[in-house]
Design an enzyme around this catalytic site. Structure first.
Site, PDB file in Angstrom:
ATOM      1  N   GLU A 103     -92.436  11.260  -1.237  1.00 41.70           N
ATOM      2  CA  GLU A 103     -91.789  10.995   0.056  1.00 41.70           C
ATOM      3  C   GLU A 103     -92.775  10.197   0.900  1.00 41.70           C
ATOM      4  OE1 GLU A 103     -91.452  13.390   4.165  1.00 41.70           O
ATOM      5  OE2 GLU A 103     -90.824  14.538   2.407  1.00 41.70           O
ATOM      6  N   ARG A 105     -94.674   6.858   9.136  1.00 45.25           N
ATOM      7  CA  ARG A 105     -95.720   6.950  10.150  1.00 45.25           C
ATOM      8  C   ARG A 105     -96.614   5.721  10.126  1.00 45.25           C
ATOM      9  NH1 ARG A 105     -97.658  13.311  10.212  1.00 45.25           N
ATOM     10  NH2 ARG A 105     -95.573  14.224  10.225  1.00 45.25           N
ATOM     11  N   THR A 139     -90.256  11.527   7.856  1.00 44.81           N
ATOM     12  CA  THR A 139     -90.470  11.235   9.277  1.00 44.81           C
ATOM     13  C   THR A 139     -89.424  10.239   9.786  1.00 44.81           C
ATOM     14  OG1 THR A 139     -92.848  11.418   8.748  1.00 44.81           O
ATOM     15  CG2 THR A 139     -92.295  10.949  11.017  1.00 44.81           C
ATOM     16  N   LYS A 177     -84.904  21.356   6.228  1.00 41.58           N
ATOM     17  CA  LYS A 177     -86.360  21.395   6.310  1.00 41.58           C
ATOM     18  C   LYS A 177     -86.763  22.311   7.462  1.00 41.58           C
ATOM     19  CE  LYS A 177     -90.138  18.257   7.661  1.00 41.58           C
ATOM     20  NZ  LYS A 177     -90.604  16.864   7.633  1.00 41.58           N
TER      21      LYS A 177
END
Length: 208
Positions: free
Chosen positions: A43, A47, A71, A131
């Protein structure tokens, strides 16, 4: 792969490495290092500005590795990730536009939740895998045990404060299908291209 096949692979593998990639040239060797250690999932977190390029390189050159985007905080990032080949989307929280778009496009989406209310919001969208973030701050294992009663059909992927020392404790819970974290690809390992350390950490984490 279908959504069902993707979630089945995540459940089988048990760990989703969250990789903050600073140089897209490192994406393929990092993904291959994880795969060599038995983790054929990566993953890439949004960022850094090269996350999309990293996803594109791995999906094009490593078809046996399940590649997702993390993210993802808005629809623009989700669309960019999918355009670059992301096979699943992971979010730190819940954004309705992004979730609705992923559902419409049949793209597996795993929004982040931190409260029972947020869990119920996701249930109302038909989502079954969520999550928990930031897991350790929210109470970790005890939180997951507490929500098992009212949300018996929901499965979680806790991230935030997960490492090789405590991952197994989470994975022993019946409502946890995998854990996520960045401990497998430490920034200094990526910077110094220490791929064997990544492979060794993957092997160690799977065998803990």
């Amino acid at each position: 792969m279908t959504s069902q096949e993707i979630f089945a692979l995540i459940e089988k593998t048990k760990i989703i490495p969250a990789v903050k990639i600073e140089n897209s040239a490192d994406a393929i060797p990092a993904a291959k290092a994880l795969a060599e250690g038995g983790i054929k999932i990566v993953e890439f977190t949004y960022r850094t500005s090269c996350a999309g390029e990293a996803i594109s390189k791995v999906t094009q050159n490593c078809p046996d590795i399940l590649t997702g985007a993390g993210t993802i905080t808005d629809l623009k990032k989700a669309k960019d990730a999918v355009k670059n080949g992301a096979q699943f989307i992971v979010m730190p929280g819940y954004d309705e536009k992004t979730v609705d778009w992923c559902i419409k496009k049949n793209i597996p989406v795993i929004p982040g939740v931190a409260t029972p209310t947020e869990i119920m919001t996701c249930i109302n969208k038909g989502l079954k895998v969520l999550k928990l973030f930031p897991a350790s701050t929210l109470g970790g294992v005890e939180f997951l045990k507490a929500v098992k009663g009212p949300f018996q059909d929901i499965l979680f992927i806790p991230t935030g404060g997960i490492n090789s020392a405590n991952a197994r404790t989470y994975l022993e819970l019946s409502n946890v299908i995998a854990v996520g974290g960045s401990w497998l690809t430490k920034p200094e390992w990526l910077k110094n291209k220490e791929w064997k350390k990544i492979t060794d950490e993957a092997i160690s984490s799977l065998n803990n």
